[in-house]
Motif scaffolding. Structure first.
Motif, PDB file in Angstrom:
ATOM      1  N   GLY A  58       0.670  -1.102   0.166  1.00 31.32           N
ATOM      2  CA  GLY A  58       0.130  -0.181   0.024  1.00 31.32           C
ATOM      3  C   GLY A  58       0.820   1.338   0.101  1.00 31.32           C
ATOM      4  O   GLY A  58       0.312   2.204  -0.277  1.00 31.32           O
ATOM      5  N   GLY A  59       1.978   1.265   0.764  1.00 36.40           N
ATOM      6  CA  GLY A  59       3.062   2.463   0.395  1.00 36.40           C
ATOM      7  C   GLY A  59       3.388   2.471  -1.247  1.00 36.40           C
ATOM      8  O   GLY A  59       3.229   3.721  -1.352  1.00 36.40           O
ATOM      9  N   VAL A  60       3.764   1.384  -1.860  1.00 33.07           N
ATOM     10  CA  VAL A  60       3.866   1.842  -3.058  1.00 33.07           C
ATOM     11  C   VAL A  60       2.619   2.204  -3.855  1.00 33.07           C
ATOM     12  O   VAL A  60       2.708   3.494  -4.628  1.00 33.07           O
ATOM     13  CB  VAL A  60       4.063   0.341  -3.988  1.00 33.07           C
ATOM     14  N   GLY A  61       1.390   1.703  -3.649  1.00 31.48           N
ATOM     15  CA  GLY A  61       0.364   2.103  -4.096  1.00 31.48           C
ATOM     16  C   GLY A  61      -0.016   3.601  -3.684  1.00 31.48           C
ATOM     17  O   GLY A  61      -0.420   4.331  -4.535  1.00 31.48           O
ATOM     18  N   ALA A  62       0.358   4.156  -2.407  1.00 26.27           N
ATOM     19  CA  ALA A  62       0.132   5.619  -2.195  1.00 26.27           C
ATOM     20  C   ALA A  62       1.017   6.408  -2.958  1.00 26.27           C
ATOM     21  O   ALA A  62       0.587   7.541  -3.518  1.00 26.27           O
ATOM     22  CB  ALA A  62       0.437   5.618  -0.562  1.00 26.27           C
ATOM     23  N   ILE A  63       2.248   6.091  -3.384  1.00 20.69           N
ATOM     24  CA  ILE A  63       3.161   6.817  -4.110  1.00 20.69           C
ATOM     25  C   ILE A  63       2.563   6.762  -5.405  1.00 20.69           C
ATOM     26  O   ILE A  63       2.688   8.121  -6.234  1.00 20.69           O
ATOM     27  CB  ILE A  63       4.806   6.275  -4.017  1.00 20.69           C
ATOM     28  N   TYR A 114       1.457   9.648   3.815  1.00 19.34           N
ATOM     29  CA  TYR A 114       2.134   8.845   4.853  1.00 19.34           C
ATOM     30  C   TYR A 114       2.357   7.602   4.569  1.00 19.34           C
ATOM     31  O   TYR A 114       1.215   6.972   3.966  1.00 19.34           O
ATOM     32  CB  TYR A 114       1.435   8.841   6.256  1.00 19.34           C
ATOM     33  N   THR A 115       3.477   6.761   4.723  1.00 13.36           N
ATOM     34  CA  THR A 115       3.618   5.515   4.350  1.00 13.36           C
ATOM     35  C   THR A 115       4.362   4.867   5.364  1.00 13.36           C
ATOM     36  O   THR A 115       5.338   5.092   5.993  1.00 13.36           O
ATOM     37  CB  THR A 115       4.229   5.130   3.074  1.00 13.36           C
ATOM     38  N   ALA A 116       4.112   3.665   5.693  1.00 15.07           N
ATOM     39  CA  ALA A 116       4.537   2.571   6.764  1.00 15.07           C
ATOM     40  C   ALA A 116       5.107   1.200   5.934  1.00 15.07           C
ATOM     41  O   ALA A 116       4.388   0.718   5.338  1.00 15.07           O
ATOM     42  CB  ALA A 116       3.501   2.147   7.763  1.00 15.07           C
ATOM     43  N   SER A 117       6.235   1.084   6.177  1.00 17.24           N
ATOM     44  CA  SER A 117       7.063  -0.171   5.709  1.00 17.24           C
ATOM     45  C   SER A 117       6.841  -0.194   4.050  1.00 17.24           C
ATOM     46  O   SER A 117       6.377  -1.511   3.698  1.00 17.24           O
ATOM     47  CB  SER A 117       6.589  -1.321   6.256  1.00 17.24           C
ATOM     48  N   THR A 118       6.777   0.749   3.425  1.00 20.56           N
ATOM     49  CA  THR A 118       6.840   0.713   1.812  1.00 20.56           C
ATOM     50  C   THR A 118       8.097  -0.250   1.399  1.00 20.56           C
ATOM     51  O   THR A 118       9.083  -0.454   1.678  1.00 20.56           O
ATOM     52  CB  THR A 118       7.119   1.956   1.436  1.00 20.56           C
ATOM     53  N   THR A 119       7.445  -1.104   0.657  1.00 19.55           N
ATOM     54  CA  THR A 119       8.318  -2.247  -0.083  1.00 19.55           C
ATOM     55  C   THR A 119       9.473  -1.602  -0.577  1.00 19.55           C
ATOM     56  O   THR A 119       9.556  -0.645  -1.534  1.00 19.55           O
ATOM     57  CB  THR A 119       7.427  -3.075  -1.078  1.00 19.55           C
ATOM     58  N   SER A 120      10.790  -1.946  -0.359  1.00 22.73           N
ATOM     59  CA  SER A 120      11.934  -1.454  -1.016  1.00 22.73           C
ATOM     60  C   SER A 120      11.829  -1.479  -2.520  1.00 22.73           C
ATOM     61  O   SER A 120      11.168  -2.385  -3.234  1.00 22.73           O
ATOM     62  CB  SER A 120      13.139  -2.390  -0.717  1.00 22.73           C
ATOM     63  N   LEU A 121      12.567  -0.443  -3.304  1.00 18.03           N
ATOM     64  CA  LEU A 121      12.442  -0.169  -4.950  1.00 18.03           C
ATOM     65  C   LEU A 121      12.821  -1.573  -5.256  1.00 18.03           C
ATOM     66  O   LEU A 121      12.348  -1.902  -6.483  1.00 18.03           O
ATOM     67  CB  LEU A 121      13.268   0.974  -5.147  1.00 18.03           C
ATOM     68  N   GLU A 122      13.803  -2.271  -4.925  1.00 19.49           N
ATOM     69  CA  GLU A 122      14.349  -3.576  -5.851  1.00 19.49           C
ATOM     70  C   GLU A 122      13.619  -4.528  -5.432  1.00 19.49           C
ATOM     71  O   GLU A 122      13.169  -5.225  -6.703  1.00 19.49           O
ATOM     72  CB  GLU A 122      15.705  -3.898  -4.887  1.00 19.49           C
ATOM     73  N   LEU A 123      12.940  -4.637  -4.282  1.00 19.58           N
ATOM     74  CA  LEU A 123      11.905  -5.590  -4.354  1.00 19.58           C
ATOM     75  C   LEU A 123      10.793  -5.466  -4.882  1.00 19.58           C
ATOM     76  O   LEU A 123      10.113  -6.404  -5.523  1.00 19.58           O
ATOM     77  CB  LEU A 123      11.510  -6.141  -2.834  1.00 19.58           C
ATOM     78  N   ALA A 124      10.297  -4.257  -4.825  1.00 11.00           N
ATOM     79  CA  ALA A 124       8.969  -3.751  -5.724  1.00 11.00           C
ATOM     80  C   ALA A 124       9.283  -3.958  -7.204  1.00 11.00           C
ATOM     81  O   ALA A 124       8.317  -4.330  -7.979  1.00 11.00           O
ATOM     82  CB  ALA A 124       8.649  -2.212  -5.357  1.00 11.00           C
ATOM     83  N   ASN A 156       6.395  -1.074  -9.515  1.00  5.08           N
ATOM     84  CA  ASN A 156       7.306  -0.024  -9.897  1.00  5.08           C
ATOM     85  C   ASN A 156       6.726   1.269  -9.302  1.00  5.08           C
ATOM     86  O   ASN A 156       5.661   1.683  -9.255  1.00  5.08           O
ATOM     87  CB  ASN A 156       7.360   0.156 -11.213  1.00  5.08           C
ATOM     88  N   TYR A 157       7.561   2.163  -8.537  1.00  9.37           N
ATOM     89  CA  TYR A 157       7.326   3.353  -8.315  1.00  9.37           C
ATOM     90  C   TYR A 157       8.273   4.390  -8.450  1.00  9.37           C
ATOM     91  O   TYR A 157       9.562   3.993  -8.467  1.00  9.37           O
ATOM     92  CB  TYR A 157       6.886   3.482  -6.928  1.00  9.37           C
ATOM     93  N   ASP A 158       8.091   5.591  -8.715  1.00 17.24           N
ATOM     94  CA  ASP A 158       9.142   6.735  -8.691  1.00 17.24           C
ATOM     95  C   ASP A 158       8.943   7.864  -7.517  1.00 17.24           C
ATOM     96  O   ASP A 158       7.918   8.794  -7.917  1.00 17.24           O
ATOM     97  CB  ASP A 158       9.082   7.351 -10.199  1.00 17.24           C
ATOM     98  N   ILE A 159       9.538   7.862  -6.614  1.00 22.94           N
ATOM     99  CA  ILE A 159       9.476   8.437  -5.372  1.00 22.94           C
ATOM    100  C   ILE A 159       9.921  10.099  -5.642  1.00 22.94           C
ATOM    101  O   ILE A 159       9.568  10.930  -4.999  1.00 22.94           O
ATOM    102  CB  ILE A 159      10.276   8.139  -4.174  1.00 22.94           C
ATOM    103  N   THR A 160      10.684  10.084  -6.945  1.00 21.39           N
ATOM    104  CA  THR A 160      11.105  11.538  -7.222  1.00 21.39           C
ATOM    105  C   THR A 160      10.051  12.492  -7.711  1.00 21.39           C
ATOM    106  O   THR A 160      10.090  13.472  -7.877  1.00 21.39           O
ATOM    107  CB  THR A 160      12.165  11.644  -8.447  1.00 21.39           C
ATOM    108  N   LYS A 161       8.870  11.682  -7.972  1.00 25.79           N
ATOM    109  CA  LYS A 161       7.640  12.568  -8.498  1.00 25.79           C
ATOM    110  C   LYS A 161       6.764  12.919  -7.233  1.00 25.79           C
ATOM    111  O   LYS A 161       5.918  13.790  -7.473  1.00 25.79           O
ATOM    112  CB  LYS A 161       6.839  11.603  -9.445  1.00 25.79           C
ATOM    113  N   VAL A 162       7.224  12.534  -6.333  1.00 25.81           N
ATOM    114  CA  VAL A 162       6.295  13.121  -4.934  1.00 25.81           C
ATOM    115  C   VAL A 162       6.812  14.631  -4.828  1.00 25.81           C
ATOM    116  O   VAL A 162       7.638  14.925  -4.870  1.00 25.81           O
ATOM    117  CB  VAL A 162       6.656  12.124  -3.705  1.00 25.81           C
ATOM    118  N   ASN A 163       5.507  15.386  -4.604  1.00 26.01           N
ATOM    119  CA  ASN A 163       5.736  16.940  -4.326  1.00 26.01           C
ATOM    120  C   ASN A 163       4.748  17.509  -3.330  1.00 26.01           C
ATOM    121  O   ASN A 163       4.561  18.633  -3.131  1.00 26.01           O
ATOM    122  CB  ASN A 163       5.386  17.638  -5.809  1.00 26.01           C
TER     123      ASN A 163
END
Length: 313
Positions: free
Chosen positions: A171-176, A192-202, A208-215
């Motif tokens: 859900g952390g991935v989904g929130a991003i 807010y995210t808790a225990s977001t799956t690491s990028l490598e594992l995701a 896939n997610y791109d945290i650089t797009k969070v603003n």
């Protein structure tokens, strides 16, 4: 030589497949038990504000369940302050929850209820595979439609300028992804995210997610327990995600001591509540958790470690 190479590739593929299956089984295990309805009475706070916001809030709460008529999931559920029905002069901020793997709202409805007791309208759905963010984007559109529906109890009572999103694990991935990839992503004002799956594992799971797009303002947490620290959301992953954020946004990261993946929804809930009270309600007391001369989360060494912040001084 070619046969040996092909054999090696097949072995590697089988190992990766095994690890992915094992990981998904692990997540299902963490999702097996619903959260106790009075979990907040069992959390030992390490600070005055943590104790305040982990407690049940001042509002009585009512909930309702609604068929979705969607292919991705079957139902929505909404928790809201009971007074909303008869209060025509007040607007309530919204928080949308994004489920972890195999964790529909029925498993952790107590956390929705708790947050609603602090004055929020909280909505979730029963999607168990949320990484793309699509079901959450649909859920946002739905709750906004209720605000415009004269026949709805929520008609013109939602503060659509203050919408937050919370996600755990997948859900952390989904929130991003919800706040970065859709036409209505710009509606969100806090994450807010808790225990977001690491990028490598995701990436291995095609989440896939791109945290650089969070603003928007971002509070990210994980646990120091074995599953989080070694597999799902290790410290180096948390740090890399934090450092990849836009330098101009308000952000904070921290790890909850001695708590593992499945319990993060419970033991980080006080500060999650404070985060949304601060970012969506301008609660100056809640701000004291994260900012000021001596932010509580930095001083709360019994419960928290590895705290870093940006633009919250």
């Amino acid at each position: 030589m070619v046969k040996k190479f092909i054999k090696t590739i097949l072995i590697v593929f089988v190992i990766i497949l095994f690890l992915i299956i094992a990981f998904l089984i692990l997540l299902k295990y963490f999702a097996s038990k619903p959260i106790n309805s009075e979990y907040f009475n069992n959390v030992v706070a390490g600070g005055v504000l943590e104790e305040k916001y982990i407690a049940y809030g001042e509002y009585d709460v009512t909930s309702l369940e609604i068929d979705s008529n969607e292919e991705l999931f079957s139902k929505y559920k909404i928790w809201y302050p009971t007074e909303l029905v008869h209060n025509s002069n007040k607007k309530y901020p919204i928080v949308l929850f994004v489920n972890g793997t195999g964790v529909p709202y029925s498993k952790y409805g107590a956390t929705f209820d708790h947050l609603a007791s602090w004055g929020f309208v909280v909505i979730g759905n029963d999607d168990e595979n949320t990484a793309s963010g699509e079901s959450s984007s649909i859920t946002l559109s739905y709750i906004l439609s209720l605000n415009n529906n004269e026949k709805s109890i929520f008609y013109n009572k939602l503060d659509i300028e203050n919408i937050g999103i919370s996600g755990h694990s997948q859900g952390g991935v989904g929130a991003i992804n919800t706040i970065t990839n859709f036409n209505n992503s710009s509606m969100f004002k806090s994450i807010y995210t808790a225990s977001t799956t690491s990028l490598e594992l995701a990436n291995a799971l095609e989440w896939n997610y791109d945290i650089t797009k969070v603003n928007i303002p971002y509070f990210m947490v994980a646990g120091t327990g074995k599953a989080d620290a070694e597999t799902i959301a290790p410290l180096d992953s948390l740090i890399r995600n934090f450092e990849a954020l836009n330098d101009n946004i308000k952000a904070i990261m921290a790890r909850r001591k001695n708590i593992d993946h499945g319990d993060m929804l419970i033991y980080a809930d006080g500060y999650m509540t404070a985060w949304f009270r601060y970012t969506l309600m301008n609660d100056n007391e809640a701000l004291g958790v994260f900012s000021g001369a001596s932010p509580e989360i930095f001083q709360n060494v019994d419960n928290w470690q590895d705290v870093q912040s940006k633009n919250l001084d």
